[in-house]
Design a protein around this motif. Structure first.
Motif, PDB file in Angstrom:
ATOM      1  N   SER A   1       5.465   6.375  -4.371  1.00 25.53           N
ATOM      2  CA  SER A   1       6.236   6.791  -3.203  1.00 25.53           C
ATOM      3  C   SER A   1       7.073   5.645  -2.649  1.00 25.53           C
ATOM      4  O   SER A   1       8.245   5.811  -2.288  1.00 25.53           O
ATOM      5  N   VAL A   2       6.473   4.480  -2.585  1.00 23.37           N
ATOM      6  CA  VAL A   2       7.206   3.315  -2.055  1.00 23.37           C
ATOM      7  C   VAL A   2       8.385   2.969  -2.947  1.00 23.37           C
ATOM      8  O   VAL A   2       9.508   2.746  -2.473  1.00 23.37           O
ATOM      9  N   PHE A   3       8.162   2.917  -4.241  1.00 23.26           N
ATOM     10  CA  PHE A   3       9.258   2.576  -5.141  1.00 23.26           C
ATOM     11  C   PHE A   3      10.358   3.651  -5.132  1.00 23.26           C
ATOM     12  O   PHE A   3      11.549   3.344  -5.205  1.00 23.26           O
ATOM     13  N   ALA A   4       9.996   4.920  -5.044  1.00 21.77           N
ATOM     14  CA  ALA A   4      11.001   5.988  -4.974  1.00 21.77           C
ATOM     15  C   ALA A   4      11.814   5.892  -3.688  1.00 21.77           C
ATOM     16  O   ALA A   4      13.046   6.048  -3.689  1.00 21.77           O
ATOM     17  N   LEU A   5      11.124   5.619  -2.566  1.00 18.28           N
ATOM     18  CA  LEU A   5      11.828   5.488  -1.298  1.00 18.28           C
ATOM     19  C   LEU A   5      12.792   4.311  -1.313  1.00 18.28           C
ATOM     20  O   LEU A   5      13.934   4.414  -0.866  1.00 18.28           O
ATOM     21  N   VAL A   6      12.350   3.185  -1.839  1.00 22.09           N
ATOM     22  CA  VAL A   6      13.237   2.019  -1.919  1.00 22.09           C
ATOM     23  C   VAL A   6      14.417   2.295  -2.839  1.00 22.09           C
ATOM     24  O   VAL A   6      15.563   1.926  -2.554  1.00 22.09           O
TER      25      VAL A   6
ATOM     26  N   GLY B   1       2.961  -2.169   1.922  1.00 21.96           N
ATOM     27  CA  GLY B   1       2.624  -1.492   0.679  1.00 21.96           C
ATOM     28  C   GLY B   1       2.041  -2.416  -0.368  1.00 21.96           C
ATOM     29  O   GLY B   1       0.875  -2.305  -0.755  1.00 21.96           O
ATOM     30  N   LEU B   2       2.870  -3.351  -0.840  1.00 23.77           N
ATOM     31  CA  LEU B   2       2.419  -4.213  -1.924  1.00 23.77           C
ATOM     32  C   LEU B   2       1.352  -5.206  -1.473  1.00 23.77           C
ATOM     33  O   LEU B   2       0.433  -5.520  -2.228  1.00 23.77           O
ATOM     34  N   ARG B   3       1.462  -5.745  -0.266  1.00 23.97           N
ATOM     35  CA  ARG B   3       0.474  -6.725   0.200  1.00 23.97           C
ATOM     36  C   ARG B   3      -0.923  -6.118   0.319  1.00 23.97           C
ATOM     37  O   ARG B   3      -1.900  -6.685  -0.191  1.00 23.97           O
ATOM     38  N   PRO B   4      -1.092  -4.930   0.997  1.00 28.15           N
ATOM     39  CA  PRO B   4      -2.442  -4.337   0.998  1.00 28.15           C
ATOM     40  C   PRO B   4      -2.937  -3.969  -0.391  1.00 28.15           C
ATOM     41  O   PRO B   4      -4.130  -4.116  -0.689  1.00 28.15           O
ATOM     42  N   ALA B   5      -2.015  -3.491  -1.244  1.00 29.69           N
ATOM     43  CA  ALA B   5      -2.448  -3.138  -2.609  1.00 29.69           C
ATOM     44  C   ALA B   5      -2.923  -4.362  -3.362  1.00 29.69           C
ATOM     45  O   ALA B   5      -3.945  -4.333  -4.072  1.00 29.69           O
ATOM     46  N   ALA B   6      -2.189  -5.492  -3.234  1.00 27.15           N
ATOM     47  CA  ALA B   6      -2.616  -6.721  -3.912  1.00 27.15           C
ATOM     48  C   ALA B   6      -3.939  -7.226  -3.354  1.00 27.15           C
ATOM     49  O   ALA B   6      -4.806  -7.734  -4.094  1.00 27.15           O
ATOM     50  N   SER B   7      -4.129  -7.077  -2.042  1.00 27.87           N
ATOM     51  CA  SER B   7      -5.404  -7.513  -1.448  1.00 27.87           C
ATOM     52  C   SER B   7      -6.576  -6.707  -1.973  1.00 27.87           C
ATOM     53  O   SER B   7      -7.646  -7.226  -2.259  1.00 27.87           O
TER      54      SER B   7
ATOM     55  N   ALA C   1      12.859  -3.329   2.124  1.00 26.77           N
ATOM     56  CA  ALA C   1      12.101  -4.092   1.123  1.00 26.77           C
ATOM     57  C   ALA C   1      10.977  -4.892   1.765  1.00 26.77           C
ATOM     58  O   ALA C   1       9.843  -4.938   1.241  1.00 26.77           O
ATOM     59  N   LEU C   2      11.245  -5.513   2.907  1.00 23.14           N
ATOM     60  CA  LEU C   2      10.199  -6.279   3.591  1.00 23.14           C
ATOM     61  C   LEU C   2       9.070  -5.378   4.077  1.00 23.14           C
ATOM     62  O   LEU C   2       7.886  -5.735   3.972  1.00 23.14           O
ATOM     63  N   LEU C   3       9.428  -4.211   4.614  1.00 17.20           N
ATOM     64  CA  LEU C   3       8.386  -3.290   5.063  1.00 17.20           C
ATOM     65  C   LEU C   3       7.537  -2.800   3.905  1.00 17.20           C
ATOM     66  O   LEU C   3       6.310  -2.674   4.027  1.00 17.20           O
ATOM     67  N   VAL C   4       8.184  -2.534   2.786  1.00 12.93           N
ATOM     68  CA  VAL C   4       7.421  -2.083   1.618  1.00 12.93           C
ATOM     69  C   VAL C   4       6.485  -3.181   1.127  1.00 12.93           C
ATOM     70  O   VAL C   4       5.320  -2.947   0.788  1.00 12.93           O
ATOM     71  N   ILE C   5       7.008  -4.427   1.106  1.00 14.45           N
ATOM     72  CA  ILE C   5       6.171  -5.543   0.656  1.00 14.45           C
ATOM     73  C   ILE C   5       5.003  -5.776   1.618  1.00 14.45           C
ATOM     74  O   ILE C   5       3.860  -6.001   1.205  1.00 14.45           O
ATOM     75  N   TRP C   6       5.281  -5.727   2.924  1.00 18.92           N
ATOM     76  CA  TRP C   6       4.246  -6.058   3.908  1.00 18.92           C
ATOM     77  C   TRP C   6       3.183  -4.964   4.041  1.00 18.92           C
ATOM     78  O   TRP C   6       1.999  -5.244   4.126  1.00 18.92           O
TER      79      TRP C   6
END
Length: 548
Positions: A31-36, A456-462, A449-454
């Motif tokens: 979803s995040v990648f599609a939205l971006v 989306g990707l940051r919680p997933a990486a954690s 992009a920053l919102l997705v990283i903060w």
């Protein structure tokens, strides 16, 4: 081998999340990648300009196929009648489409005859094709006029008829879509164009309409076009008079030191004057008739007298008494016919008459005072103003008996000193304002992009990098990559491990926090620190492996 161990730890953590968490994590990532991606696509689309408009759907589809084949980015408007391309591709696209004969309008002109064969072509088909060709050619010519976006022409040609004494006159109807302006003047030009192109057609037989349904010209056009014609004549006459005044005052005051406004009121009524003048002092003898008559008549009458002797037979009685009369008539008649000079004048006017003229002139006070020298008197200023008034009156054709009015005022102009200055280069603020759309799009993409990283990707990486600690019976917890025993203080855990001081526990935490050391080294240090507790943990692992 540190990278391999980290990959193994990562894979173990992923496996330990469970199927539900993995599915939710995959759904969030997609979803995040599609939205971006969608946000970046719509916000970074290039600006497009109109290539052709007013097209048929068939032309749009053919043009789209040609542009796609040539690799030119294009788009179609919501109505589906216009094709848009990038500003840099307009010239290339036009040349490409012209090479392929696009757009191919349905109202083609004389090229319709190219597809006709001579075999099986009836006279009716020839007539219809001729009418279509004329309509197409006229529509093309009308569309070349400035301000005309589209045009359609309907013609009805003259028909002699086989059993008809009179012929049907030709007529035409024209529908235009314009960009505004003087539609009345365009309508008159179109009427004369169509009338000149069709035999036996007059301008009065051409009707011109716009796409709003308003009749621009119909019939003789004298009623419909009277207001527009009057306004156009007044505007042109006012501009002509204003130009004459400006030409006269420019060398005297300078172009930037006066302003002129002219309002002309015209009368365009049609007038017809018939006049006959007789001159009594100018006469010519046309004919002379003279009759002269002289008449003389004499009458004499003798009768025998009435006596006795008349009754005696054979008696001759003499007649001495008789009546005599003489008549003489003399008549003269003279008749002279004169031709009196006369003058007959018939005047018909379809033009205009200037009813009233109003002129306003504003003069720059500093320029006028500077031309009079330092500290001019009021009388000098008034004399100068009267002189300007006389110049304007002479240049404009002023007539006092007609009710014309001229007003000359002395005022101070605002900011006239900078009118002839060169246009300065755009500043930084103007450049930023022009590029505001691009900057807003770029900033929006960056924020997304920053919102997705903060979030989306940051919680997933954690979650992926989080250590998974399996539970150990007896209350112990063992890490996969770094074993950190938690020993209770002052209690027996069933294995016989004594309690450790706080300083020694911190030492173990310090040892386990250093990732640069290998697991074997850390295990050796733990065994040296407490052999019994380490042995108990190893036994527990062996028993769990045997049960598994």
């Amino acid at each position: 081998m540190l990278g391999r161990e980290q990959l193994e730890n990562l894979w173990a953590n992923v496996i330990g999340l469970g199927s539900r968490r993995l599915a939710a994590l995959a759904l969030v990532g997609l979803s995040v990648f599609a939205l971006v991606g969608l946000g970046g696509y719509y916000l970074s689309r290039p600006e497009l300009v109109t290539l052709y408009t007013g097209l048929e759907r068939d032309d749009v589809s053919r043009m789209g196929a040609a542009l796609a084949e040539a690799g030119i980015l294009f788009d179609v408007n919501a109505e589906g009648n216009a094709v848009l391309v990038r500003p840099g591709d307009t010239g290339h696209a036009r040349m490409l489409l012209a090479e392929k004969g696009l757009p191919h309008s349905a109202g083609a002109g004389y090229e319709l005859f190219d597809d006709l064969g001579s075999l099986g072509l009836t006279s009716f088909m020839q007539g219809v094709t001729r009418v279509r060709a004329l309509e197409g050619e006229l529509a093309r010519t009308i569309q070349t006029m400035r301000g005309i976006r589209a045009a359609r022409v309907h013609l009805v040609l003259a028909d002699e008829g086989s059993f008809r004494r009179g012929s049907q006159p030709p007529s035409a109807s024209v529908v235009i879509r314009s960009e505004g302006g003087d539609d009345a003047a365009r309508a008159q030009a179109i009427r004369h164009l169509v009338a000149a192109a069709i035999p036996s057609m007059t301008a009065g037989e051409v009707t011109v309409l716009n796409t709003d349904g308003a009749i621009l010209a119909s019939g003789d056009g004298s009623v419909d076009l009277a207001p527009g014609k009057l306004v156009g004549l007044e505007t042109k006459l006012g501009e002509s008079i204003r130009d004459r005044i400006r030409t006269t005052l420019a060398p005297y005051l300078g172009l930037e030191n006066f302003q002129v406004s002219v309002a002309a009121r015209l009368n365009t009524d049609k007038r017809q004057i018939s006049e006959t003048v007789y001159d009594p002092d100018s006469r010519v003898e046309r004919s002379v008739r003279v009759i002269r008559e002289n008449q003389t008549s004499q009458n004499a009458t003798s009768k025998p007298p009435t006596t006795v002797e008349q009754n005696i037979p054979n008696e001759q009685v003499g007649s001495e008494a008789a009546d005599r009369s003489n008549e003489e008539n003399d008549r003269r008649e003279e008749v002279t016919n004169f031709e009196v000079s006369s003058k007959s004048t018939t005047t018909t006017s379809d033009g205009y008459v200037l009813d009233r003229l109003t002129v306003a002139v504003l003069v720059n006070r500093p320029r006028l005072l500077a031309s009079l020298g330092e500290s001019p008197s009021q009388d000098a200023i008034d004399a100068q103003m009267r002189e300007i008034h006389d110049i304007v009156a002479s240049a404009s054709g002023y007539k006092a008996d007609r009710g014309d009015d001229i007003k000359v005022s002395l005022v101070e102009f605002l900011g006239d000193e900078g009118k002839l200055d060169p246009v300065p280069a755009p500043g930084l603020s103007e450049i930023l304002l022009r590029q505001s759309g691009t900057l807003i799009n770029a900033g929006t993409i960056l924020v997304i992009a920053l919102l997705v990283i903060w979030f989306g990707l940051r919680p997933a990486a954690s979650v992926l990098l989080q250590r998974f600690e399996p539970a150990v019976p007896g209350g112990a917890s063992v890490a996969v990559a770094a074993v950190e025993p938690q020993l209770p203080s002052g209690t027996d855990d069933g294995i016989g491990a004594p309690a450790l001081p706080a300083a020694e526990v911190s030492l173990i935490e310090d040892l386990t926090s250093k990732m640069t050391r290998t697991p074997q080294k850390r295990l050796e240090q733990m065994i040296q620190f407490d052999e019994e507790h380490a042995a108990a943990i190893l036994k527990q692992w062996i028993h769990e492996g045997a049960r598994a």
